[in-house]
Design a protein around this motif. Structure first.
Motif, PDB file in Angstrom:
ATOM      1  N   ARG A 181       0.857  -1.189   0.000  1.00 19.57           N
ATOM      2  CA  ARG A 181       0.000   0.000   0.000  1.00 19.57           C
ATOM      3  C   ARG A 181       0.893   1.238   0.000  1.00 19.57           C
ATOM      4  O   ARG A 181       1.401   1.652   1.029  1.00 19.57           O
ATOM      5  CB  ARG A 181      -0.915  -0.006   1.218  1.00 19.57           C
ATOM      6  N   LEU A 182       1.106   1.786  -1.189  1.00 21.31           N
ATOM      7  CA  LEU A 182       1.971   2.945  -1.351  1.00 21.31           C
ATOM      8  C   LEU A 182       1.229   3.999  -2.171  1.00 21.31           C
ATOM      9  O   LEU A 182       1.498   4.183  -3.359  1.00 21.31           O
ATOM     10  CB  LEU A 182       3.281   2.549  -2.027  1.00 21.31           C
ATOM     11  N   PRO A 183       0.264   4.683  -1.563  1.00 21.99           N
ATOM     12  CA  PRO A 183      -0.535   5.639  -2.338  1.00 21.99           C
ATOM     13  C   PRO A 183       0.288   6.835  -2.795  1.00 21.99           C
ATOM     14  O   PRO A 183       1.267   7.227  -2.147  1.00 21.99           O
ATOM     15  CB  PRO A 183      -1.617   6.064  -1.338  1.00 21.99           C
ATOM     16  N   ARG A 184      -0.126   7.405  -3.917  1.00 21.10           N
ATOM     17  CA  ARG A 184       0.455   8.672  -4.362  1.00 21.10           C
ATOM     18  C   ARG A 184      -0.146   9.787  -3.511  1.00 21.10           C
ATOM     19  O   ARG A 184      -1.366   9.890  -3.394  1.00 21.10           O
ATOM     20  CB  ARG A 184       0.144   8.918  -5.842  1.00 21.10           C
ATOM     21  N   VAL A 185       0.708  10.600  -2.949  1.00 22.44           N
ATOM     22  CA  VAL A 185       0.261  11.708  -2.110  1.00 22.44           C
ATOM     23  C   VAL A 185       0.816  13.002  -2.690  1.00 22.44           C
ATOM     24  O   VAL A 185       2.024  13.161  -2.824  1.00 22.44           O
ATOM     25  CB  VAL A 185       0.746  11.539  -0.647  1.00 22.44           C
ATOM     26  N   THR A 186      -0.086  13.904  -3.080  1.00 24.08           N
ATOM     27  CA  THR A 186       0.327  15.178  -3.660  1.00 24.08           C
ATOM     28  C   THR A 186      -0.244  16.324  -2.844  1.00 24.08           C
ATOM     29  O   THR A 186      -1.400  16.279  -2.420  1.00 24.08           O
ATOM     30  CB  THR A 186      -0.137  15.309  -5.122  1.00 24.08           C
ATOM     31  N   ALA A 187       0.588  17.330  -2.623  1.00 20.77           N
ATOM     32  CA  ALA A 187       0.155  18.513  -1.875  1.00 20.77           C
ATOM     33  C   ALA A 187       0.291  19.735  -2.774  1.00 20.77           C
ATOM     34  O   ALA A 187       1.327  19.928  -3.428  1.00 20.77           O
ATOM     35  CB  ALA A 187       1.008  18.696  -0.618  1.00 20.77           C
ATOM     36  N   SER A 188      -0.751  20.545  -2.822  1.00 17.24           N
ATOM     37  CA  SER A 188      -0.728  21.725  -3.691  1.00 17.24           C
ATOM     38  C   SER A 188      -1.486  22.868  -3.027  1.00 17.24           C
ATOM     39  O   SER A 188      -2.367  22.661  -2.196  1.00 17.24           O
ATOM     40  CB  SER A 188      -1.340  21.405  -5.062  1.00 17.24           C
ATOM     41  N   ILE A 189      -1.129  24.075  -3.418  1.00 18.53           N
ATOM     42  CA  ILE A 189      -1.780  25.264  -2.882  1.00 18.53           C
ATOM     43  C   ILE A 189      -3.020  25.560  -3.721  1.00 18.53           C
ATOM     44  O   ILE A 189      -3.006  25.432  -4.946  1.00 18.53           O
ATOM     45  CB  ILE A 189      -0.805  26.470  -2.888  1.00 18.53           C
ATOM     46  N   ASP A 190      -4.113  25.888  -3.069  1.00 22.48           N
ATOM     47  CA  ASP A 190      -5.338  26.255  -3.772  1.00 22.48           C
ATOM     48  C   ASP A 190      -5.509  27.770  -3.838  1.00 22.48           C
ATOM     49  O   ASP A 190      -5.915  28.314  -4.860  1.00 22.48           O
ATOM     50  CB  ASP A 190      -6.557  25.644  -3.076  1.00 22.48           C
ATOM     51  N   SER A 191      -5.202  28.434  -2.717  1.00 20.28           N
ATOM     52  CA  SER A 191      -5.341  29.887  -2.651  1.00 20.28           C
ATOM     53  C   SER A 191      -4.382  30.425  -1.590  1.00 20.28           C
ATOM     54  O   SER A 191      -4.379  29.931  -0.454  1.00 20.28           O
ATOM     55  CB  SER A 191      -6.782  30.261  -2.285  1.00 20.28           C
ATOM     56  N   PRO A 192      -3.554  31.440  -1.945  1.00 20.65           N
ATOM     57  CA  PRO A 192      -2.612  31.977  -0.956  1.00 20.65           C
ATOM     58  C   PRO A 192      -3.298  32.758   0.154  1.00 20.65           C
ATOM     59  O   PRO A 192      -2.759  32.919   1.247  1.00 20.65           O
ATOM     60  CB  PRO A 192      -1.685  32.860  -1.790  1.00 20.65           C
ATOM     61  N   GLY A 193      -4.522  33.236  -0.163  1.00 19.12           N
ATOM     62  CA  GLY A 193      -5.314  33.920   0.881  1.00 19.12           C
ATOM     63  C   GLY A 193      -4.754  35.265   1.308  1.00 19.12           C
ATOM     64  O   GLY A 193      -4.116  35.945   0.509  1.00 19.12           O
ATOM     65  N   PRO A 194      -4.902  35.611   2.595  1.00 13.28           N
ATOM     66  CA  PRO A 194      -5.480  34.763   3.641  1.00 13.28           C
ATOM     67  C   PRO A 194      -7.018  34.725   3.579  1.00 13.28           C
ATOM     68  O   PRO A 194      -7.599  35.662   3.078  1.00 13.28           O
ATOM     69  CB  PRO A 194      -4.988  35.415   4.924  1.00 13.28           C
ATOM     70  N   PRO A 195      -7.620  33.641   4.120  1.00  9.42           N
ATOM     71  CA  PRO A 195      -6.926  32.445   4.615  1.00  9.42           C
ATOM     72  C   PRO A 195      -6.292  31.639   3.476  1.00  9.42           C
ATOM     73  O   PRO A 195      -6.777  31.673   2.341  1.00  9.42           O
ATOM     74  CB  PRO A 195      -8.044  31.650   5.286  1.00  9.42           C
ATOM     75  N   THR A 196      -5.189  30.975   3.809  1.00  9.41           N
ATOM     76  CA  THR A 196      -4.493  30.151   2.828  1.00  9.41           C
ATOM     77  C   THR A 196      -5.130  28.769   2.785  1.00  9.41           C
ATOM     78  O   THR A 196      -5.379  28.164   3.827  1.00  9.41           O
ATOM     79  CB  THR A 196      -2.998  30.034   3.192  1.00  9.41           C
TER      80      THR A 196
END
Length: 200
Positions: free
Chosen positions: A97-112
């Motif tokens: 079990r080695l899922p792909r995990v991606t993190a990305s910004i949606d909006s710098p905000g604030p709020p971020t």
């Protein structure tokens, strides 16, 4: 990108026999075979023709095949699941079990606002202690990547504990976990910290 057949033989316990007359090799595993020649970008897998992006080539005394040989040909004769993830430079063998995990910004905000996506979906637990958030994923490991952050999130990184992800924030963070179409999403929102006035 290529890989040596003798390296694959060592890693996957397959036999590689050269056929000098045919100008190619036979790769065998438990009675199943792959036949490859040096001048054609195809191989025969148990009699079935499989295309490769380039032909097998000789480099000194070694035979080199395109990296796609692993997923297109070798996986077809193997008795365990083989998954090639080129972007991560990973080969996954068996039911790991080695899922792909991606993190990305949606909006710098604030709020971020930022999103962490886990695919295929896995159970996720979010803990917040002393203003620090930690996201734990129920998996054997994580295939993790993150884009550049901005606003009130400096970065999202792997934590010190196994299978954890830590957002480094400059404010008060909260998270919501949703799952749809076999993808788990952790939606993170960070608001600017406010100073509390004290009364005597």
């Amino acid at each position: 990108e290529v890989v040596a057949l003798d390296d694959l033989a060592t890693l996957f316990q397959v036999s590689v026999k050269e056929d000098a007359l045919a100008g190619g090799v036979t790769v065998s595993y438990r009675g199943r075979t792959i036949v490859a020649s040096a001048d054609r970008p195809i191989v025969s897998v148990e009699g079935r023709v499989v295309s490769l992006p380039a032909p097998m080539v000789r480099s000194g005394r070694r035979w080199m095949v395109p990296i796609e040989f692993i997923s297109s040909a070798l996986a077809s004769i193997y008795d365990q699941r083989i998954e090639l993830r080129r972007a991560s430079r990973l080969v996954i063998l068996g039911d790991v079990r080695l899922p792909r995990v991606t993190a990305s910004i949606d909006s710098p905000g604030p709020p971020t606002r930022a999103t962490i996506e886990i695919a295929p979906a896995a159970a996720v637990a979010v803990n917040a202690d002393a203003g620090r958030m930690q996201v734990r994923v129920d998996a054997d490991g994580l295939d993790f990547s993150a884009s550049a952050m901005s606003g009130l999130i400096d970065r999202i990184r792997l934590g010190e504990q196994p299978n954890t992800i830590v957002p480094d924030t400059n404010g008060t963070a909260r998270a919501t976990v949703t799952t749809a179409n076999n993808v788990a999403r952790v939606l993170i929102e960070v608001a600017a910290a406010t100073s509390e006035s004290r009364t005597p």
